[in-house]
Structures are given as structure tokens and as C-alpha cells.
Enzyme design. Structure first.
Site, PDB file in Angstrom:
ATOM      1  N   ASP A 107       0.936  -1.208  -0.104  1.00 31.75           N
ATOM      2  CA  ASP A 107       0.070   0.020  -0.162  1.00 31.75           C
ATOM      3  C   ASP A 107       0.677   1.078  -0.177  1.00 31.75           C
ATOM      4  O   ASP A 107       2.119   1.370   0.219  1.00 31.75           O
ATOM      5  CB  ASP A 107      -0.903   0.077   0.932  1.00 31.75           C
ATOM      6  CG  ASP A 107      -0.389   0.106   2.524  1.00 31.75           C
ATOM      7  OD1 ASP A 107       0.762   0.531   2.646  1.00 31.75           O
ATOM      8  OD2 ASP A 107      -0.794  -0.656   3.629  1.00 31.75           O
ATOM      9  N   LEU A 108       0.070   2.250  -0.200  1.00 31.17           N
ATOM     10  CA  LEU A 108       0.704   3.728  -0.127  1.00 31.17           C
ATOM     11  C   LEU A 108       1.973   3.893   0.807  1.00 31.17           C
ATOM     12  O   LEU A 108       3.160   4.297   0.435  1.00 31.17           O
ATOM     13  CB  LEU A 108      -0.062   4.675  -0.221  1.00 31.17           C
ATOM     14  CG  LEU A 108       0.392   6.296  -0.347  1.00 31.17           C
ATOM     15  CD1 LEU A 108       1.022   6.506  -1.678  1.00 31.17           C
ATOM     16  CD2 LEU A 108      -0.816   7.355   0.081  1.00 31.17           C
TER      17      LEU A 108
END
Length: 278
Positions: A107-108
Site C-alpha cells: 500500500d501507499l
């Protein structure tokens, strides 16, 4: 490709032209022709004998399967396109690289090892639960760590009706109010570590993937990419990546004639020797 052929969208993706989903959209938009006829459905099986045109250009043959190790930095999305215009990992790759897809995601706000490939079959093999590839992480958490609760994760845990399989977790060390934990997953569901740690009253403030299957992050720096040698791919993806065939230079006609002449000479010599013993 097998003698029975393969679906057109899969063939387009294997050629590195686009993803399967993109191929399906291109097909419904009338951009693909098979044997001179525009097709409107991706549910078509093609063989090597068929002519395939995309935007009136011949479809290239599938390139050799390749895999790269990539150290994903924090702040990049694992997607080919973000509607909000946020930066993606694919935009950060060297321009010399071909079109690739990711094997799994980070994820980010996560960082560390990602595997990239130009072959969808490799990605599917690595992501299958039956393959059983472990994914290991160094995770920094804030909160009071209950080591007994961490050990119990080896039996799996259910959170909000979602069952998570075996998770191995051990404390690496404490730093003021934070604790480093080494975690190994065998399924890798969406945001699994963050959700499980939150369930235990811990907040993840750093997450680094250090290994995926047989591949490790090693000394790869953030943003760096390194290609995996083909010999390692053959071992890691049995039945998916084939060992390269040994190179046998083609002999000229003169060389072939010389070998045949030599062989006839030996045959005639042995024939005379046999006659002499009679």
C-alpha cells in the site's frame, strides 16, 4: 502456447501490449482483428496460425519471461493509473524497462521488496495460496505489545468475519514507545498486517517487506531495480519458466558433407576388417 491455443486477451497481455482487462476493453472497442475480421468479444481462442492485428498492426510474439526485484519507497501507489493523479511505482521505473505488472501489492505507506514481471503466468503462480510462498516484514508498531497474543497468531485469527491464516510474529526489539516485530504471512490479504495489529491494540507506523518467497530485499536501495537471473527463475517457478536450451550452432552443408564422408570411411574400414576375419 498449446496446440489448442489461448484466449485472445491472454495472448495480447503475454505479448506485453496491455493487461487482460485493457485487452478486453480494446476488443469491445473494435481495435482487434483476427484473420482480417474485427472481433467484438474476448471469448475467442486463437492459435499461432491465426493472424492477429491490434490497431491494424501485427501482434508481436510473447517475449521471454522476466522478473525484477524492486525496492518500493513510501508514497507510491501500486497501480498503473490513479484517478487522483498520485505517483505510482510504474512511473518511477527506468524508461528502459518493458511493460510490467506487480506480483502482489504494497500500500501507499508501505515499503520494501516488490516483484515485477512481464509474464502474467508468473504473477498468478506466485500469488496462488497453493504455492505457499511466505512474505516476511519488519514492522514497527506503537503500543503495548502482548507477546503471548503475537505467538497465538500462528493459529490464525478472525477479525470482522474475515479469517486470516497462520501468521508468525516475534519481537525484535523496543525503541522508546515503539517496538519492532518480525512478521511472516502465508496468505497476504489486503492490509492484513495493519488490520491484525490494530485488532491487538497496536498501530503500525512503519512496514517494510524484506522477502517474498525465495527472493529477498538484500542491499537494494529505495527506488532501485534489479533483474533476476534466468537460472533463478527456473528454480523459483517450476513448470512456468523453462530452462534455456543449449546453443547448438548450425553446421554448414560443407561441414555436414565432411562428417558424412568421415562416417562412410569408418564404415568401409570396419567392413574390410570383418571380411578379413572370415
Amino acid at each position: 502456447m498449446s496446440a489448442a491455443g489461448e484466449r485472445i486477451a491472454k495472448k495480447m497481455a503475454a505479448a506485453g501490449l496491455c493487461s487482460r482487462r485493457e485487452a478486453e476493453r480494446w476488443i469491445t472497442a473494435g481495435r482487434v482483428k483476427i484473420d482480417g475480421q474485427v472481433i467484438a468479444t474476448p471469448a475467442i481462442v486463437v492459435t499461432d496460425e491465426m493472424s492477429v492485428l491490434v490497431d491494424d498492426k501485427p501482434l508481436a510474439t510473447a517475449p521471454a519471461s522476466r522478473v525484477w526485484l524492486y525496492h518500493k519507497p513510501v508514497g507510491l501507489l501500486t497501480t498503473h493509473h490513479d484517478p487522483q493523479g498520485r505517483p505510482t511505482i510504474f512511473e518511477s521505473l527506468p524508461p528502459s524497462m518493458p511493460r510490467v505488472i506487480s506480483i502482489g501489492r504494497l500500500d501507499l505507506n508501505s515499503e520494501g521488496l516488490m516483484l515485477l514481471t512481464n509474464d502474467g503466468a508468473i504473477a498468478r503462480y506466485a500469488e496462488l495460496p497453493s504455492t505457499g510462498w511466505a512474505r516476511s516484514y519488519r514492522v514497527r508498531v506503537f503500543g503495548q505489545v502482548d507477546e503471548v497474543a503475537l505467538v497465538s497468531l500462528a493459529n490464525g485469527i478472525t477479525i470482522d468475519n474475515v479469517a486470516y491464516g497462520r501468521i508468525e510474529a516475534e519481537v525484535l526489539g523496543e525503541l522508546r514507545t515503539n517496538t519492532w516485530v518480525f512478521i511472516t504471512l502465508y496468505e497476504g490479504k489486503n492490509r492484513e498486517i495493519r488490520k491484525v495489529m490494530e485488532h491487538l491494540g497496536l498501530r503500525v507506523n512503519r512496514l517494510i517487506r524484506v522477502s517474498y518467497g525465495a527472493f529477498s530485499l538484500g542491499d537494494l536501495k529505495p527506488g532501485q531495480v534489479r533483474e533476476v537471473p534466468r537460472s533463478e527463475l527456473v528454480k523459483a517457478f517450476p513448470g512456468v519458466v523453462k530452462a534455456p536450451q543449449p546453443f547448438r550452432p548450425k553446421k554448414s552443408k560443407a561441414e555436414d558433407d565432411k562428417i558424412l564422408k568421415k562416417g562412410r570411411g569408418r564404415f568401409q574400414k570396419k567392413r574390410k576388417e570383418r571380411k578379413g576375419t572370415l
